[in-house]
Design an enzyme around this catalytic site. Sequence first.
Site, PDB file in Angstrom:
ATOM      1  N   GLU A  36       3.103  18.269  -4.427  1.00  0.00           N
ATOM      2  CA  GLU A  36       2.985  17.780  -3.047  1.00  0.00           C
ATOM      3  C   GLU A  36       3.030  16.247  -2.946  1.00  0.00           C
ATOM      4  OE1 GLU A  36       2.787  18.481   0.338  1.00  0.00           O
ATOM      5  OE2 GLU A  36       3.696  20.317  -0.375  1.00  0.00           O
ATOM      6  N   GLY A  37       2.511  15.572  -3.963  1.00  0.00           N
ATOM      7  CA  GLY A  37       2.544  14.108  -3.951  1.00  0.00           C
ATOM      8  C   GLY A  37       3.979  13.604  -3.882  1.00  0.00           C
ATOM      9  N   HIS A  38       4.842  14.179  -4.725  1.00  0.00           N
ATOM     10  CA  HIS A  38       6.259  13.802  -4.700  1.00  0.00           C
ATOM     11  C   HIS A  38       6.882  14.161  -3.342  1.00  0.00           C
ATOM     12  CE1 HIS A  38       5.880  14.646  -9.204  1.00  0.00           C
ATOM     13  NE2 HIS A  38       6.339  13.403  -9.199  1.00  0.00           N
ATOM     14  N   GLN A  62      10.910   4.770 -21.038  1.00  0.00           N
ATOM     15  CA  GLN A  62       9.534   4.434 -20.659  1.00  0.00           C
ATOM     16  C   GLN A  62       8.487   5.181 -21.480  1.00  0.00           C
ATOM     17  OE1 GLN A  62      10.159   5.797 -16.497  1.00  0.00           O
ATOM     18  NE2 GLN A  62       8.128   6.676 -16.643  1.00  0.00           N
ATOM     19  N   LYS A 150      -0.027   6.235  -6.530  1.00  0.00           N
ATOM     20  CA  LYS A 150      -0.595   6.837  -7.750  1.00  0.00           C
ATOM     21  C   LYS A 150      -0.323   5.921  -8.960  1.00  0.00           C
ATOM     22  CE  LYS A 150      -1.769  10.095 -10.781  1.00  0.00           C
ATOM     23  NZ  LYS A 150      -0.782  10.113 -11.791  1.00  0.00           N
ATOM     24  N   ASP A 151       0.920   5.402  -9.011  1.00  0.00           N
ATOM     25  CA  ASP A 151       1.297   4.479 -10.088  1.00  0.00           C
ATOM     26  C   ASP A 151       1.306   3.073  -9.491  1.00  0.00           C
ATOM     27  OD1 ASP A 151       2.384   6.373 -12.440  1.00  0.00           O
ATOM     28  OD2 ASP A 151       2.862   7.231 -10.499  1.00  0.00           O
ATOM     29  N   GLN A 154       3.013   0.204 -11.335  1.00  0.00           N
ATOM     30  CA  GLN A 154       4.462   0.367 -11.256  1.00  0.00           C
ATOM     31  C   GLN A 154       4.982  -0.105  -9.902  1.00  0.00           C
ATOM     32  OE1 GLN A 154       6.595   4.090 -12.541  1.00  0.00           O
ATOM     33  NE2 GLN A 154       6.473   4.555 -10.385  1.00  0.00           N
ATOM     34  N   SER A 186      -0.690  15.253 -10.361  1.00  0.00           N
ATOM     35  CA  SER A 186       0.166  14.693 -11.401  1.00  0.00           C
ATOM     36  C   SER A 186       0.845  15.843 -12.137  1.00  0.00           C
ATOM     37  CB  SER A 186      -0.688  13.893 -12.391  1.00  0.00           C
ATOM     38  OG  SER A 186       0.052  13.629 -13.563  1.00  0.00           O
TER      39      SER A 186
END
Length: 281
Positions: A36-38, A62, A150-151, A154, A186
């Site tokens: 859901e975050g994406h 990475q 979240k990141d 970044q 995540s």
Amino acid sequence: MKPETVNSVSIMSEMAKDWNYSQRIALVPTMGFLHEGHLNLVREASAHADKVIVSIFVNPLQFGPSEDLTNYPRNLFRDAQLLSAVGADIIFAPDSTDITPSDMKFQIDPGGMASVLCGRFRPGHFAGVSTIVAKLFHIVRPGIAVFGWKDAQQFLLLKKMVLDLNMPVTLHGVDIKREADGLAMSSRNTYLNAAQRKAAPLIYGGLSEIRSAYESGVNDTKILLNSFRRRIDSEPLLKLQYAESVDMDSLKPLDKVQKDNTLIAVAVYAGDTRLIDNIRL
Ligand code: AMP
């Protein structure tokens, strides 16, 4: 409608070139195994663009040599189904040999912002992220690109890359999507066993305690961070890697909270799984 999947860099580039004359393009870079975050990132992209391209690429640049590149969860079929419900037009899932050929020599050097917080423990990680994101920007030529808080490191570092290198794209940040018990969503949460999953919400619990203490007048970051450390130390299944407070422009450490410019960022191990989370004050 199901998004079309494009695997070739040159085909993606040609498609984007055609659209660029008349359409607003948004890019959402991901490593797949979507949650859901994406999907919130894709919704944000759809609200600001005519064409939404979601890239799915587990970027080898990475990952460090001892990290989880080969085991990283992947399920392109399921990702495509999830994306059809949220208005993605294209899934750009480049072949690794096409986008990161073995004779590739150049990389972006993100400088000092890459050697603090997570970068201290993941040398080369943010150079790898910046390089692949810059490549995606050149291939897709988006007007906007959407990233998650979240990141946070970044996101802040990529904003600086875009500014410093005059890249013609605007970055949007989307708030962290959490499970009902507070754990930040995540793809790596799937690594957690039942006991670790039960312990993991303590991370956001500790961050929420920091927020409450700050709101009740504590602004000494040493005091705030020590309370977090103690809370994590009280749970034998969790192990703190770092808990830091930094200025959101420079990522330099802060002794006192600067209102609206302070990032509290943490990384905690549950077994071998590294979980990151943060709040902004
Ligand atoms: P990843 O697939 O983990 O590389 O993440 C792709 C994008 O989704 C990044 O911009 C992340 O910050 C964002 N993202 C991942 N998890 C979340 C979350 N729980 N809430 C908001 N954004 C997220």
